[in-house]
Design a protein around this motif. Structure first.
Motif, short mmCIF file in Angstrom:
data_model
loop_
_atom_site.label_atom_id
_atom_site.label_comp_id
_atom_site.label_asym_id
_atom_site.label_seq_id
_atom_site.Cartn_x
_atom_site.Cartn_y
_atom_site.Cartn_z
N VAL A 5 0.72 -1.17 0.07
CA VAL A 5 0.06 -0.07 0.06
C VAL A 5 0.82 1.40 -0.08
CG1 VAL A 5 -1.67 1.36 1.43
CG2 VAL A 5 -1.91 -1.19 1.02
N GLY A 6 1.85 1.22 0.72
CA GLY A 6 2.62 2.35 0.78
C GLY A 6 3.44 2.56 -0.57
N THR A 11 3.91 5.89 -5.37
CA THR A 11 3.92 6.03 -6.82
C THR A 11 2.99 6.89 -7.27
OG1 THR A 11 4.68 3.89 -7.12
CG2 THR A 11 3.68 4.71 -8.86
N VAL A 12 1.67 6.97 -6.73
CA VAL A 12 0.79 8.02 -7.04
C VAL A 12 1.12 9.46 -6.61
CG1 VAL A 12 -1.83 8.27 -6.55
CG2 VAL A 12 -1.30 6.03 -7.00
N CYS A 13 1.52 9.47 -5.48
CA CYS A 13 1.42 11.02 -4.76
C CYS A 13 2.72 11.52 -4.91
CB CYS A 13 1.20 10.82 -3.28
SG CYS A 13 -0.22 10.39 -2.92
N VAL A 14 4.03 10.93 -5.19
CA VAL A 14 5.21 11.44 -5.42
C VAL A 14 5.84 11.39 -6.97
CG1 VAL A 14 7.56 11.51 -4.72
CG2 VAL A 14 5.87 10.86 -2.96
N THR A 15 5.42 12.62 -7.46
CA THR A 15 5.82 12.65 -8.83
C THR A 15 7.40 12.96 -9.32
OG1 THR A 15 5.25 15.18 -8.85
CG2 THR A 15 3.61 13.56 -9.32
N LYS A 16 8.01 13.72 -8.35
CA LYS A 16 9.42 14.01 -8.39
C LYS A 16 9.94 13.65 -7.01
CE LYS A 16 12.61 17.15 -10.02
NZ LYS A 16 12.99 18.79 -10.62
N PRO A 17 10.52 12.36 -6.84
CA PRO A 17 11.20 12.28 -5.62
C PRO A 17 12.44 12.87 -5.28
CG PRO A 17 10.82 9.94 -6.86
CD PRO A 17 10.61 11.06 -7.80
N GLU A 18 12.56 13.39 -3.99
CA GLU A 18 13.87 14.60 -3.72
C GLU A 18 14.10 13.87 -2.31
OE1 GLU A 18 12.79 18.50 -4.29
OE2 GLU A 18 11.90 18.16 -6.27
N SER A 22 7.27 17.14 0.23
CA SER A 22 6.54 18.41 0.05
C SER A 22 5.40 18.01 1.21
CB SER A 22 6.05 18.90 -1.15
OG SER A 22 5.27 17.96 -1.75
N ARG A 23 4.89 19.10 1.39
CA ARG A 23 3.47 19.03 2.38
C ARG A 23 2.47 18.30 1.47
NH1 ARG A 23 1.92 24.01 6.01
NH2 ARG A 23 2.61 22.77 7.60
N SER A 24 2.24 18.77 0.35
CA SER A 24 1.14 18.25 -0.32
C SER A 24 1.47 16.71 -0.70
CB SER A 24 0.90 19.07 -1.75
OG SER A 24 2.04 18.76 -2.65
N ASN A 27 0.69 14.90 2.69
CA ASN A 27 -0.60 14.79 2.90
C ASN A 27 -1.25 13.71 1.95
OD1 ASN A 27 -0.61 16.56 4.66
ND2 ASN A 27 -1.19 18.31 3.45
N CYS A 28 -0.93 13.62 0.77
CA CYS A 28 -1.31 12.66 -0.22
C CYS A 28 -1.11 11.34 0.02
CB CYS A 28 -0.90 12.86 -1.69
SG CYS A 28 -1.46 11.97 -2.78
N VAL A 29 0.11 10.82 0.62
CA VAL A 29 0.31 9.58 0.94
C VAL A 29 -0.37 9.44 2.22
CG1 VAL A 29 2.27 8.14 1.78
CG2 VAL A 29 2.79 9.69 -0.02
N SER A 30 -0.16 10.16 3.11
CA SER A 30 -1.08 9.95 4.36
C SER A 30 -2.68 9.38 4.15
CB SER A 30 -1.17 11.21 5.44
OG SER A 30 -1.78 10.86 6.64
#
Length: 52
Positions: A5-6, A11-18, A22-24, A27-30
Protein backbone atom coordinates in the motif's frame (compact mmCIF):
# COMPACT_ATOMS: atom_id res chain seq x y z
CA UNK A 1 0.30 -5.64 2.76
CA UNK A 2 1.16 -2.32 4.34
CA UNK A 3 4.40 -2.16 2.36
CA UNK A 4 2.50 -2.72 -0.91
CA UNK A 5 0.00 0.00 0.00
CA UNK A 6 2.81 2.38 0.88
CA UNK A 7 4.54 1.67 -2.43
CA UNK A 8 1.32 2.24 -4.37
CA UNK A 9 0.55 5.48 -2.54
CA UNK A 10 4.13 6.68 -3.01
CA UNK A 11 3.91 6.02 -6.76
CA UNK A 12 0.61 7.89 -7.03
CA UNK A 13 1.53 10.84 -4.79
CA UNK A 14 5.22 11.52 -5.38
CA UNK A 15 5.81 12.69 -8.92
CA UNK A 16 9.42 13.80 -8.49
CA UNK A 17 11.29 12.06 -5.64
CA UNK A 18 13.64 14.34 -3.72
CA UNK A 19 15.31 14.21 -0.31
CA UNK A 20 12.03 14.99 1.51
CA UNK A 21 8.29 15.11 0.91
CA UNK A 22 6.57 18.34 0.12
CA UNK A 23 3.60 19.07 2.36
CA UNK A 24 1.14 18.12 -0.41
CA UNK A 25 3.00 14.85 -1.14
CA UNK A 26 3.04 13.93 2.54
CA UNK A 27 -0.67 14.68 2.87
CA UNK A 28 -1.42 12.68 -0.27
CA UNK A 29 0.49 9.62 0.97
CA UNK A 30 -1.14 9.85 4.39
CA UNK A 31 -4.66 10.19 2.96
CA UNK A 32 -4.05 7.41 0.45
CA UNK A 33 -2.91 4.98 3.14
CA UNK A 34 -5.81 5.93 5.41
CA UNK A 35 -8.28 5.19 2.59
CA UNK A 36 -6.71 1.76 1.97
CA UNK A 37 -6.78 0.92 5.67
CA UNK A 38 -10.40 2.02 6.02
CA UNK A 39 -11.41 0.03 2.93
CA UNK A 40 -9.70 -3.05 4.36
CA UNK A 41 -11.53 -2.53 7.66
CA UNK A 42 -14.91 -2.27 5.90
CA UNK A 43 -14.26 -5.36 3.80
CA UNK A 44 -13.12 -7.34 6.84
CA UNK A 45 -16.27 -6.43 8.75
CA UNK A 46 -18.47 -7.40 5.81
CA UNK A 47 -16.75 -10.76 5.46
CA UNK A 48 -16.92 -11.50 9.19
CA UNK A 49 -20.59 -10.49 9.39
CA UNK A 50 -21.52 -12.71 6.44
CA UNK A 51 -20.14 -15.82 8.15
CA UNK A 52 -22.85 -18.21 9.41
Amino acid sequence: MLQAVGDKCFTVCVTKPETSFSRSEGNCVSNCMERYIEATRIISRAVLNSQP
